[in-house]
Design a protein around this motif. Structure first.
Motif, PDB file in Angstrom:
ATOM      1  N   PRO A 102     -17.736 -10.495   5.021  1.00 17.37           N
ATOM      2  CA  PRO A 102     -17.520  -9.718   6.385  1.00 17.37           C
ATOM      3  C   PRO A 102     -16.624  -9.318   5.538  1.00 17.37           C
ATOM      4  O   PRO A 102     -15.614  -8.265   5.071  1.00 17.37           O
ATOM      5  CB  PRO A 102     -17.212 -10.320   7.391  1.00 17.37           C
ATOM      6  N   CYS A 103     -14.778 -10.374   4.783  1.00 17.62           N
ATOM      7  CA  CYS A 103     -14.130 -10.279   4.447  1.00 17.62           C
ATOM      8  C   CYS A 103     -13.251 -10.860   3.928  1.00 17.62           C
ATOM      9  O   CYS A 103     -13.507 -12.242   3.218  1.00 17.62           O
ATOM     10  CB  CYS A 103     -13.799 -10.403   5.716  1.00 17.62           C
ATOM     11  N   PHE A 104     -11.828 -10.108   3.058  1.00 16.95           N
ATOM     12  CA  PHE A 104     -11.608 -11.007   2.007  1.00 16.95           C
ATOM     13  C   PHE A 104      -9.672 -11.058   2.164  1.00 16.95           C
ATOM     14  O   PHE A 104      -9.149  -9.936   2.946  1.00 16.95           O
ATOM     15  CB  PHE A 104     -11.179 -10.471   0.784  1.00 16.95           C
ATOM     16  N   PHE A 105      -8.955 -12.561   2.422  1.00 16.63           N
ATOM     17  CA  PHE A 105      -8.420 -12.573   3.443  1.00 16.63           C
ATOM     18  C   PHE A 105      -7.271 -12.526   1.450  1.00 16.63           C
ATOM     19  O   PHE A 105      -7.147 -13.675   0.709  1.00 16.63           O
ATOM     20  CB  PHE A 105      -7.967 -13.298   3.753  1.00 16.63           C
ATOM     21  N   THR A 106      -5.722 -12.523   1.552  1.00 18.35           N
ATOM     22  CA  THR A 106      -5.486 -12.453   0.401  1.00 18.35           C
ATOM     23  C   THR A 106      -3.661 -12.045   0.727  1.00 18.35           C
ATOM     24  O   THR A 106      -3.585 -11.938   1.650  1.00 18.35           O
ATOM     25  CB  THR A 106      -5.903 -11.732  -1.254  1.00 18.35           C
ATOM     26  N   THR A 107      -3.018 -12.433  -0.394  1.00 17.55           N
ATOM     27  CA  THR A 107      -1.859 -12.068  -0.937  1.00 17.55           C
ATOM     28  C   THR A 107      -1.672 -10.627  -1.567  1.00 17.55           C
ATOM     29  O   THR A 107      -2.437 -10.556  -1.990  1.00 17.55           O
ATOM     30  CB  THR A 107      -0.689 -12.177  -1.489  1.00 17.55           C
ATOM     31  N   CYS A 108      -1.199 -10.340  -1.881  1.00 19.93           N
ATOM     32  CA  CYS A 108      -0.876  -8.986  -3.097  1.00 19.93           C
ATOM     33  C   CYS A 108       1.125  -9.373  -3.476  1.00 19.93           C
ATOM     34  O   CYS A 108       1.575  -9.743  -3.780  1.00 19.93           O
ATOM     35  CB  CYS A 108      -0.582  -7.664  -2.647  1.00 19.93           C
ATOM     36  N   GLU A 109       0.639  -8.610  -5.237  1.00 27.61           N
ATOM     37  CA  GLU A 109       1.932  -9.378  -6.037  1.00 27.61           C
ATOM     38  C   GLU A 109       3.164  -7.683  -5.133  1.00 27.61           C
ATOM     39  O   GLU A 109       4.186  -8.273  -5.035  1.00 27.61           O
ATOM     40  CB  GLU A 109       1.810  -8.647  -7.252  1.00 27.61           C
ATOM     41  N   TYR A 110       2.989  -6.837  -5.304  1.00 26.23           N
ATOM     42  CA  TYR A 110       4.036  -6.365  -4.523  1.00 26.23           C
ATOM     43  C   TYR A 110       3.256  -4.780  -3.876  1.00 26.23           C
ATOM     44  O   TYR A 110       1.491  -4.429  -4.118  1.00 26.23           O
ATOM     45  CB  TYR A 110       4.574  -5.071  -5.922  1.00 26.23           C
TER      46      TYR A 110
END
Length: 201
Positions: A102-110
């Protein structure tokens, strides 16, 4: 950054402060501080924002998101091993398998202030397109990832990865899922997005 708490009304005391309501009524200009600029534009894009002073608050907020959406005991799509290790004690399975996730968990660049967008790359999403992911995103970022423009963010990516610049660099800018498409949304991918922003400055 008490601005974030004040702007988004994240404490009861500040919720009662009329200044915090007035803050969101004006449009940013070239003199608006970068943190405030991002906050205004991100909110205008429909993003949901949770400011956290420390990792304990991050964990509490993550748990609240799971409960709010009934995602406990679900398979949560996640590529990053650091996230899997840090969040291993929650009642979810963080997995590279996106089947029915149901969901995507992530970081990001900026975090890009002048558009309120999130800059991501193959470091977070591999070579996949945004349309390959669930409609719901939870993104963990830090205040040190704030940049004013996408050009500044792209330079930052080159600096962070001098030997191998990540491919598949893109932005997420629309945070409200709409079933109705028009020429203004063509080619973009809207995501229902929670941003967990950790203070690290």
């Amino acid at each position: 950054m008490s601005l974030f708490k004040r702007f988004f009304g994240l404490s009861k005391k500040e919720n009662e402060n009329e200044d915090s309501e007035e803050r969101g009524k004006f449009m940013p200009d070239e003199h608006t501080p970068i943190d405030e600029l991002f906050a205004i534009n991100f909110k205008n894009n429909g993003g949901r924002f949770i400011y956290c002073d420390n990792m304990t608050e991050v964990f509490d907020s993550f748990q609240n998101i799971l409960i709010e959406n009934s995602w406990e005991n679900e398979n949560i799509y996640c590529f990053e091993n650091k996230l899997k290790e840090s969040f291993k004690n929650f009642k979810v399975t963080l997995s590279k398998d996106n089947t029915d996730a149901p969901c995507f968990f992530t970081t990001c660049e900026y975090l890009v202030a002048d558009t309120g967008a999130l800059l991501i790359s193959s470091e977070q999403i591999k070579e996949k397109k945004l349309n390959d992911f669930p409609d719901n995103f939870i993104v963990l970022a830090t205040t040190s990832q704030l940049v004013k423009t996408i050009s500044e963010g792209l330079r930052g990516i080159k600096t962070k990865h001098p030997n191998r610049i990540p491919s598949n660099i893109t932005t997420i800018k629309n945070f409200e899922i709409t079933t109705e498409k028009n020429f203004m949304t063509y080619g973009s991918s809207s995501k229902n997005l929670y941003l967990l922003l950790l203070e690290d400055l």
